[in-house]
Design a protein around this motif. Sequence first.
Motif, PDB file in Angstrom:
ATOM      1  N   THR A  72       0.617  -1.279  -0.228  1.00 56.21           N
ATOM      2  CA  THR A  72      -0.152   0.269  -0.263  1.00 56.21           C
ATOM      3  C   THR A  72       0.940   1.781   0.057  1.00 56.21           C
ATOM      4  N   GLY A  73       2.311   0.915   0.329  1.00 56.77           N
ATOM      5  CA  GLY A  73       3.216   2.091  -0.057  1.00 56.77           C
ATOM      6  C   GLY A  73       2.848   3.288   1.586  1.00 56.77           C
ATOM      7  N   ALA A  74       2.876   1.983   2.778  1.00 55.89           N
ATOM      8  CA  ALA A  74       3.277   2.443   3.793  1.00 55.89           C
ATOM      9  C   ALA A  74       4.383   1.799   4.459  1.00 55.89           C
ATOM     10  N   VAL A  75       4.962   3.066   5.439  1.00 54.46           N
ATOM     11  CA  VAL A  75       6.073   2.953   5.260  1.00 54.46           C
ATOM     12  C   VAL A  75       6.527   2.590   7.434  1.00 54.46           C
ATOM     13  N   ARG A  76       7.218   2.194   7.831  1.00 52.15           N
ATOM     14  CA  ARG A  76       7.748   2.072   8.629  1.00 52.15           C
ATOM     15  C   ARG A  76       9.440   1.609   9.442  1.00 52.15           C
ATOM     16  N   ALA A  77      10.071   1.747   9.993  1.00 51.85           N
ATOM     17  CA  ALA A  77      11.743   1.570  10.490  1.00 51.85           C
ATOM     18  C   ALA A  77      11.934   1.853  11.457  1.00 51.85           C
ATOM     19  N   SER A  78      13.028   1.157  11.844  1.00 52.56           N
ATOM     20  CA  SER A  78      14.501   1.843  12.828  1.00 52.56           C
ATOM     21  C   SER A  78      15.240   1.527  13.059  1.00 52.56           C
ATOM     22  N   VAL A  79      16.115   1.741  12.879  1.00 50.78           N
ATOM     23  CA  VAL A  79      17.650   2.240  13.102  1.00 50.78           C
ATOM     24  C   VAL A  79      18.579   2.226  14.470  1.00 50.78           C
ATOM     25  N   THR A  80      19.627   1.149  14.881  1.00 46.31           N
ATOM     26  CA  THR A  80      20.255   1.670  16.344  1.00 46.31           C
ATOM     27  C   THR A  80      22.030   1.383  15.479  1.00 46.31           C
ATOM     28  N   VAL A  81      22.729   2.675  16.294  1.00 44.42           N
ATOM     29  CA  VAL A  81      23.918   2.550  15.849  1.00 44.42           C
ATOM     30  C   VAL A  81      24.373   3.312  16.917  1.00 44.42           C
ATOM     31  N   HIS A  82      25.305   2.211  17.933  1.00 46.37           N
ATOM     32  CA  HIS A  82      25.823   3.084  18.918  1.00 46.37           C
ATOM     33  C   HIS A  82      24.479   3.289  20.118  1.00 46.37           C
ATOM     34  N   ALA A  86      16.664   5.576  16.323  1.00 45.46           N
ATOM     35  CA  ALA A  86      16.020   6.609  14.846  1.00 45.46           C
ATOM     36  C   ALA A  86      14.336   6.027  14.918  1.00 45.46           C
ATOM     37  N   SER A  87      13.486   6.213  14.502  1.00 48.84           N
ATOM     38  CA  SER A  87      12.313   5.763  13.904  1.00 48.84           C
ATOM     39  C   SER A  87      11.775   6.810  13.019  1.00 48.84           C
ATOM     40  N   GLY A  88      10.697   5.543  12.268  1.00 51.18           N
ATOM     41  CA  GLY A  88       9.801   7.257  11.713  1.00 51.18           C
ATOM     42  C   GLY A  88       8.443   5.811  10.808  1.00 51.18           C
ATOM     43  N   SER A  89       7.774   6.649   9.909  1.00 49.38           N
ATOM     44  CA  SER A  89       7.001   6.189   9.540  1.00 49.38           C
ATOM     45  C   SER A  89       6.651   7.288   8.552  1.00 49.38           C
ATOM     46  N   GLY A  90       5.826   6.736   7.636  1.00 52.88           N
ATOM     47  CA  GLY A  90       4.643   7.213   6.281  1.00 52.88           C
ATOM     48  C   GLY A  90       4.139   7.057   5.224  1.00 52.88           C
ATOM     49  N   ARG A  91       4.516   7.298   3.909  1.00 51.71           N
ATOM     50  CA  ARG A  91       3.950   6.811   2.780  1.00 51.71           C
ATOM     51  C   ARG A  91       4.550   7.107   1.728  1.00 51.71           C
ATOM     52  N   LEU A  92       4.626   6.092   0.476  1.00 51.93           N
ATOM     53  CA  LEU A  92       5.511   6.650  -0.651  1.00 51.93           C
ATOM     54  C   LEU A  92       4.111   6.390  -1.375  1.00 51.93           C
ATOM     55  N   SER A  93       4.264   7.303  -2.712  1.00 55.02           N
ATOM     56  CA  SER A  93       3.095   7.015  -4.380  1.00 55.02           C
ATOM     57  C   SER A  93       3.974   6.516  -4.428  1.00 55.02           C
ATOM     58  N   SER A  94       3.223   7.004  -5.963  1.00 61.33           N
ATOM     59  CA  SER A  94       4.548   6.173  -7.212  1.00 61.33           C
ATOM     60  C   SER A  94       5.906   6.793  -7.282  1.00 61.33           C
ATOM     61  N   ASN A  95       6.253   7.704  -7.243  1.00 59.03           N
ATOM     62  CA  ASN A  95       6.906   8.514  -7.034  1.00 59.03           C
ATOM     63  C   ASN A  95       7.783   9.444  -6.079  1.00 59.03           C
TER      64      ASN A  95
END
Length: 119
Positions: A72-82, A86-95
């Motif tokens: 559907t284009g929904a995005v959610r992610a997380s990253v850890t470095v030391h 950070a974490s975030g979410s949102g939505r992509l469309s075609s471009n």
Amino acid sequence: MKNFLLCTIAVVSLVAVTSVAQARSNYDGSWDLQFVTQRGACDPIYNFSVNITDGIVTHPNLVRFKGYVARTGAVRASVTVHDKYASGSGRLSSNTGRGTWTGYSGGSRCSGYWTAQRN
């Protein structure tokens, strides 16, 4: 340190999903990201690129990072470095895409929004 945190946040923001990524996602390819800090002591703007393959978002310099783009284009992610996270979410469309992010580095907290443009 601020640039590293923002890079981490950026990658995190453009990643993950509510379900397992499907092969050959509509969002596969290279994307340019811009992260804007609205609160906190992080750099005001940070730009970089990520790649999406089969719905999985990657960046060559980040190891502890996970997430996917849903069909559907929904995005959610997380990253850890030391001591940075950070974490975030949102939505992509075609471009294009848009979402929000939050993160911290040690005791410093930051948040804002991100935008994406397909290359």
